[in-house]
Design a protein around this motif. Structure first.
Motif, mmCIF file in Angstrom:
data_model
loop_
_atom_site.group_PDB
_atom_site.id
_atom_site.type_symbol
_atom_site.label_atom_id
_atom_site.label_comp_id
_atom_site.label_asym_id
_atom_site.label_seq_id
_atom_site.Cartn_x
_atom_site.Cartn_y
_atom_site.Cartn_z
ATOM 1 N N MET A 77 0.818 -1.216 0.000
ATOM 2 C CA MET A 77 0.000 0.000 0.000
ATOM 3 C C MET A 77 0.850 1.263 0.000
ATOM 4 N N ARG A 78 2.115 1.141 0.374
ATOM 5 C CA ARG A 78 2.997 2.313 0.442
ATOM 6 C C ARG A 78 3.614 2.675 -0.909
ATOM 7 N N VAL A 79 3.482 1.810 -1.883
ATOM 8 C CA VAL A 79 4.124 2.054 -3.185
ATOM 9 C C VAL A 79 3.458 3.226 -3.902
ATOM 10 N N THR A 80 4.242 4.223 -4.256
ATOM 11 C CA THR A 80 3.733 5.373 -5.007
ATOM 12 C C THR A 80 4.441 5.543 -6.351
ATOM 13 N N ASP A 81 5.607 4.927 -6.499
ATOM 14 C CA ASP A 81 6.329 5.030 -7.763
ATOM 15 C C ASP A 81 5.499 4.403 -8.879
ATOM 16 N N PRO A 82 5.190 5.159 -9.932
ATOM 17 C CA PRO A 82 4.315 4.631 -10.994
ATOM 18 C C PRO A 82 4.832 3.352 -11.647
ATOM 19 N N ALA A 83 6.119 3.264 -11.851
ATOM 20 C CA ALA A 83 6.671 2.076 -12.513
ATOM 21 C C ALA A 83 6.547 0.853 -11.619
ATOM 22 N N LEU A 84 6.829 1.013 -10.329
ATOM 23 C CA LEU A 84 6.722 -0.119 -9.412
ATOM 24 C C LEU A 84 5.262 -0.519 -9.216
ATOM 25 N N PHE A 85 4.373 0.476 -9.160
ATOM 26 C CA PHE A 85 2.947 0.134 -9.059
ATOM 27 C C PHE A 85 2.491 -0.605 -10.303
ATOM 28 N N GLU A 86 2.992 -0.239 -11.461
ATOM 29 C CA GLU A 86 2.615 -0.942 -12.686
ATOM 30 C C GLU A 86 3.059 -2.402 -12.631
ATOM 31 N N GLU A 87 4.208 -2.687 -11.996
ATOM 32 C CA GLU A 87 4.605 -4.077 -11.795
ATOM 33 C C GLU A 87 3.587 -4.804 -10.925
ATOM 34 N N MET A 88 3.099 -4.124 -9.907
ATOM 35 C CA MET A 88 2.070 -4.715 -9.047
ATOM 36 C C MET A 88 0.792 -4.977 -9.834
ATOM 37 N N ARG A 89 0.380 -3.986 -10.630
ATOM 38 C CA ARG A 89 -0.855 -4.137 -11.401
ATOM 39 C C ARG A 89 -0.750 -5.274 -12.402
ATOM 40 N N ALA A 90 0.382 -5.351 -13.083
ATOM 41 C CA ALA A 90 0.579 -6.420 -14.063
ATOM 42 C C ALA A 90 0.549 -7.787 -13.381
ATOM 43 N N ALA A 91 1.130 -7.865 -12.190
ATOM 44 C CA ALA A 91 1.098 -9.130 -11.449
ATOM 45 C C ALA A 91 -0.321 -9.473 -11.019
#
Length: 511
Positions: A82-96
């Motif tokens: 829930m702490r992730v704000t970096d767009p690229a890292l969040f996109e990794e989460m979304r893709a997963a």
């Protein structure tokens, strides 16, 4: 208070309020009086996460754990996500999250419709149009004939196979009435408008108040699907502010232990949810994880579904407009991604409360179920008018996505997603612990893909009107059949035989 067929009967609303809750059915699941929603633990976890810089390496480790084990995460792991704000890292989460959804459920979206059956209520929830004392709300309990009229539209004109029947909490619409209406829904036979094929509702899920074990056994016997109860908020202090102590719903412990009673009664498909916008969304997500983990601890079965309703305008209340915890669309999307990673096996429901744009974006965030052609006015389907559809006084809240089932079928088909009307798993005994194992290993998604093709074929033949919808559906079915043949070449001739029989007019074939 009297009993009938083992179910307690109440002389009036006050008798119901005073005697409905059975304290012993709460205490057995709160040993030593300690509640599984540990607010101190949640707050400490959030504080520790806020004090710790986001470590991309750890985030990727958590993602990998979610994908590989398909088990519920620890709340500290969820708090880190829930702490992730970096767009690229969040996109990794979304893709997963999207990969996990496809691993567990394949590229299917299950359709259902809400059916509001009764809206009298003995509770006083400050945010709800159904609450007692709201003089603006038009009250109604459908007769069994009226229930059948609603089903004739839903099953006979629109083509739905699965409903969520919704009931306010009131002695006149409690267990006996719920059981009678479920039976009426199942027994309503219709004919498809294009082919004349027999159609009807094959699965009735229920959204109702928490019930005692004996009452839940009655619903199990009449064929209830998932039993859905939304906690609204897990924050006890806020819960007490929103739900007056004089009401049945004011008993926090009765509500939070509802699903434990469901499992005890054999109702082993349960649906969690909170009302996002009442409280800090981060607290609610972690509390939902604790709830899921406690069900797993007691029964080795987690929630079959988790829903994500947001506060919407309702008659006679300003809470939805004035709450300090309202969330925007980006936060809503973040919640979906985090929850898919945190409870990888669960079904995720995003309803027509959301805007079309919001639901479209949710499709890549792990969502598995949605409603369409929805009308939440009491007797709204058979008495439909544009005016009544938007009449706040006839419904619990207002809908935002009013797209029809045909619009949604085509939209999904164009993006390569198959609409599923399948209910086979529940009638084959793939519920509770059985379906949990099948979901976590990906087996259930493969079975459901086959059944999705069969039921999608049914709907296209029986209900689709637009040639563009039919063409998009035909193209998608060809691709899906080719995929099934590649996946199970030896079993494919049996699948093709069932498919050909469906094309020839057979109905309700499944594996």
């Amino acid at each position: 208070m009297a009993t009938r067929n083992g179910i307690r009967q109440f002389k009036d609303e006050q008798d119901y309020r005073e005697h409905f809750v059975i304290q012993g059915e709460i205490d057995k699941y709160l040993p030593g009086g300690k509640h599984f929603i540990d607010e101190d633990l949640i707050n400490r976890t959030l504080a520790e996460a806020d004090a710790t810089p986001v470590d991309p390496v750890r985030i990727r480790e958590i993602i990998a754990k979610s994908e590989s084990t398909c088990e519920t995460l620890e709340i500290a792991e969820t708090a880190a996500l829930m702490r992730v704000t970096d767009p690229a890292l969040f996109e990794e989460m979304r893709a997963a999250a999207d990969r996990i959804k496809k691993k567990v459920y394949d590229n299917r979206i299950v359709f259902f419709a809400p059916l509001y059956v009764a809206n009298p209520c003995v509770n006083g929830c400050r945010y709800c149009g159904f609450r007692e004392g709201n003089a603006q709300q038009k009250r109604r309990i459908l007769t069994m004939d009226e229930v059948r009229e609603e089903v004739e539209v839903l099953a006979g004109r629109i083509g739905h196979k699965r409903l969520i029947a919704v009931y306010g909490e009131h002695p006149k619409s409690s267990t006996d009435y719920i059981a009678d209406s479920i039976e009426a829904i199942y027994k309503t036979a219709c004919k498809a408008p294009k082919t004349g094929a027999p159609v009807g509702i094959r699965r009735v899920n229920v959204n109702a108040a928490p019930l005692p074990v004996d009452d839940l056994r009655v619903l199990k016997d009449v064929g209830i699907g998932t039993f859905q109860v939304f906690q609204e908020t897990y924050n006890r202090k806020l819960y007490e502010q929103m739900h007056p102590a004089w009401s049945v719903k004011g008993n926090y412990d009765w509500r939070t232990t509802c699903f434990h009673r469901c499992m005890e009664a054999g109702v082993d498909d349960v649906g969690l949810g909170v009302l996002y916008g009442l409280c800090d969304w981060r607290f609610e997500v972690l509390a939902t994880i604790l709830h899921a983990r406690d069900l797993e601890r007691w029964f080795n079965i987690g929630p079959h579904t988790i829903s994500f309703p947001r506060l919407e305008p309702a008659s006679g209340t300003r809470v939805p407009e004035e709450s300090p915890w309202l969330i925007d669309d980006e936060t809503f999307r973040r919640i979906l991604v985090v929850m898919r990673l945190s409870v990888p096996y669960t079904g995720m429901i995003v309803t027509a409360r959301e805007s079309p744009e919001s639901r479209n974006r949710a499709l890549d965030c792990g969502m598995t179920q949605l409603d369409c052609s929805s009308n939440i006015a009491i007797k709204g389907y058979s008495d439909f008018s544009d005016e009544a559809h938007q009449e706040k006084e006839r419904q619990q809240f207002m809908l935002s996505d009013n797209r029809s089932i045909e619009e949604m079928v085509k939209y999904l088909a164009d993006r390569g997603t198959i609409t599923s009307f399948c209910t086979a798993g529940y009638r084959c005994g793939r519920t509770g612990g059985c379906i949990m194992d099948a979901l976590k290993t990906g087996r259930e998604g493969k079975f459901c893909k086959i059944n999705a093709v069969l039921t999608f074929r049914e709907w296209l033949d029986d209900f689709a009107k637009d040639p563009a919808t039919i063409a998009a559906g035909e193209d998608l079915i060809k691709k899906e059949l080719a995929g099934i043949e590649q996946w199970v070449p030896k079993f494919y001739p049996t699948v093709k035989k069932q498919y050909d029989a469906t094309c020839a007019g057979a109905r309700d074939l499944f594996f």
